[in-house]
Write an enzyme that holds these catalytic residues in place. Structure first.
Site, short mmCIF file in Angstrom:
data_model
loop_
_atom_site.label_atom_id
_atom_site.label_comp_id
_atom_site.label_asym_id
_atom_site.label_seq_id
_atom_site.Cartn_x
_atom_site.Cartn_y
_atom_site.Cartn_z
N THR A 106 -18.87 6.27 14.62
CA THR A 106 -18.17 6.96 14.47
C THR A 106 -18.19 8.36 14.34
OG1 THR A 106 -15.52 6.64 12.95
CG2 THR A 106 -17.44 6.68 11.94
N THR B 113 -6.54 6.44 27.32
CA THR B 113 -5.53 7.15 26.88
C THR B 113 -6.57 8.70 26.82
OG1 THR B 113 -5.71 6.61 24.43
CG2 THR B 113 -7.95 6.32 25.37
N THR B 114 -5.85 9.45 26.46
CA THR B 114 -6.16 10.97 26.22
C THR B 114 -6.97 10.93 25.94
OG1 THR B 114 -3.47 11.08 26.78
CG2 THR B 114 -5.28 12.73 26.11
N HIS C 164 -20.96 2.88 9.55
CA HIS C 164 -21.15 3.55 7.77
C HIS C 164 -22.33 3.71 7.84
CE1 HIS C 164 -16.97 2.72 6.51
NE2 HIS C 164 -17.19 1.40 7.17
N THR D 15 -8.03 -6.70 2.95
CA THR D 15 -9.10 -6.11 2.70
C THR D 15 -10.33 -6.31 2.47
OG1 THR D 15 -8.01 -3.58 2.79
CG2 THR D 15 -10.28 -3.24 3.12
N SER E 10 -20.95 -13.60 16.22
CA SER E 10 -20.16 -12.35 15.29
C SER E 10 -20.24 -12.65 14.40
CB SER E 10 -18.58 -12.48 15.56
OG SER E 10 -17.94 -11.35 15.01
N ARG F 291 1.01 -1.17 -0.19
CA ARG F 291 0.29 0.31 -0.26
C ARG F 291 0.33 1.75 -0.01
NH1 ARG F 291 -4.90 -1.66 3.28
NH2 ARG F 291 -5.29 -4.07 3.32
N LYS G 166 -16.36 9.70 10.08
CA LYS G 166 -16.74 9.47 8.52
C LYS G 166 -18.23 10.00 8.20
CE LYS G 166 -14.94 4.86 9.01
NZ LYS G 166 -13.66 4.73 8.83
N SER H 201 -18.37 -2.50 5.19
CA SER H 201 -18.29 -1.09 4.06
C SER H 201 -18.26 -1.35 2.52
CB SER H 201 -17.57 -0.62 5.34
OG SER H 201 -16.01 -1.07 5.01
#
Ligand SMILES: Cc1ncc(COP(=O)(O)O)c(C=O)c1O
Length: 409
Positions: A246, A278-279, A218, A364, A138, A21, A249, A190
């Protein structure tokens, strides 16, 4: 071991398989998306390109309300959050955004994470590790972040065939009715752009006493009367235990979240390592995301124009017989089926036509299903669409690729 030789030979193998990539180094122009300056363009000469593969599906990353909210928060509060959520990093902007998200999904609470990836990893990881005897069922095509969360949790897992209710039911029925279970799946997948049968999955969850975890990454912002996703469009939000999304997106900024009951969010807040250690995201990011969510709750213009643009692109591809998966979503996978040709088309689009579409190759997607994943947005013009389709048509001829239509799976 010669470490450098090891790294180099692994990379050489990727290159030989056509799967190495390379990044396009882009500089988006404020207010002018989908145009961007590509710094490492053809022959390493910088030049403007039209982006056709962004997940900023609605162009909200350039929306004046989002930019104003971010400028305002930056001037009001400064750059970073200053710590983890527990240690000085919970700002007023985080709390307001969580309230906005809980309201979007009709849930009691929401919990922010640094990305959608981390929200899946941390939530599934925590539920799987902490609920005694939990089995996670799943979908076979779930995103890497869900798979990783489930794997790290060490909970028992069952992989059911993608969107296959018969297989899911068989796996549920084989477990004791009283044993804890969680069905984890996505709404819009996606890569193929197909959509899960959410109502039927909720029916099975009710019948077999299972919780449900839906990734709407998505779909949020894009579907439903207020941008709450496919579950909102289908009036199913109250039937889902956890809705995950999210902010990176369709909401155009970055960050991830879950929306669920107050107890479940508090449980994840209290036990998830990926949340605690984590911050927190910068307050300006939270403020920008909240502005995007708020705007898309009331404005349907972006969703309507998005739908129209997707239909334009599909119609023009059909008119010249370019094979694309005929799915019910906004994602248009144009099928090439060969990693080398896929990369060649992507490179040539950039070099000769100023069009940027990243090739999607193995791992992918499965080998043999290499594709160009096209994501039209409301800010692509009719002239952009004409230019894209003409360029693809000439490359299809040059690469001697078949022309046909592919049915959704
Ligand atoms: C289905 C799905 N879930 C989660 C994520 C991760 O979201 P984020 O990009 O916010 O980390 C992605 C990213 O592409 C995704 O496709």
């Amino acid at each position: 071991m010669n470490y450098q030789d090891f790294f180099q030979s692994a990379l050489d193998q990727l290159r030989d398989a056509g799967n190495y990539r390379e990044f396009a180094e882009l500089e988006r122009h404020r207010g002018a998306f989908p145009t961007a300056l590509c710094h490492n363009g053809p022959n390493d000469t910088p030049g403007d390109v039209t982006i056709w593969c962004s997940n900023d599906y609605l162009g909200m990353g350039q929306h004046p309300k989002v930019l104003a909210a971010m400028h305002n928060a930056l001037d009001r509060t400064g750059a970073g959050a200053g710590g983890t959520r527990n240690i000085s990093g919970t700002t007023h902007d985080h709390v307001l955004l969580e309230a906005e998200l809980a309201n979007l999904h009709g849930k009691e609470a929401a919990l922010l994470f640094t990305s959608g990836y981390v929200s899946n990893l941390a939530t599934l990881g925590t539920l799987g590790a902490r609920i005694p005897g939990l089995t996670i069922l799943s979908d076979a095509l779930n995103h890497a972040s869900m798979i990783e969360g489930i794997r790290q949790s060490r909970a028992a897992r069952q992989i059911w065939k993608h969107n296959d209710l018969v297989d899911l039911e068989a796996k549920l029925a084989a477990l004791p009715l009283n044993a804890p279970k969680l069905i984890a799946f996505e709404s819009v997948y996606s890569m193929d752009g197909d959509i899960a049968p959410i109502a039927e999955i909720c029916d099975l969850a009710d019948r077999y006493n299972a919780m449900t975890y839906l990734d709407e990454v998505h779909a949020v912002g894009l579907y439903g009367p207020r941008g709450g996703g496919i579950a909102e469009r289908e009036r199913l939000m109250d039937r889902l235990t956890v809705i995950e999304g999210t902010l990176g997106k369709a909401f155009g900024v970055m960050g991830g979240y879950i929306a669920a009951s107050a107890e479940l969010c508090d449980f994840v807040r209290s036990f998830a390592s990926g949340f605690i250690f984590t911050t927190a995201i910068p307050p300006a990011v939270a403020a920008g995301a909240a502005a995007a969510v708020r705007h898309l709750k009331t404005s349907i213009a972006e969703r309507a124009e998005h739908k129209a643009r997707v239909a334009d692109v599909r119609a023009q591809l059909d008119a010249i017989g370019l094979p694309h998966i005929d799915n019910p979503s906004h994602i248009i996978p144009v099928m090439v089926g060969d990693p080398v040709k896929c990369k060649f088309i992507s490179d040539t689009l950039l070099r000769d036509h100023g069009i940027y579409i990243q090739p999607i190759n193995y791992p992918t997607v499965p080998a043999g299903t290499e594709r160009l994943r096209i994501t039209p947005s409301p800010v692509h013009s009719a002239a952009d669409v004409d230019h894209l389709v003409a360029a693809l048509e000439s490359l299809w001829t040059q690469c001697q690729l078949a022309r046909r239509s592919i049915a959704a799976q």
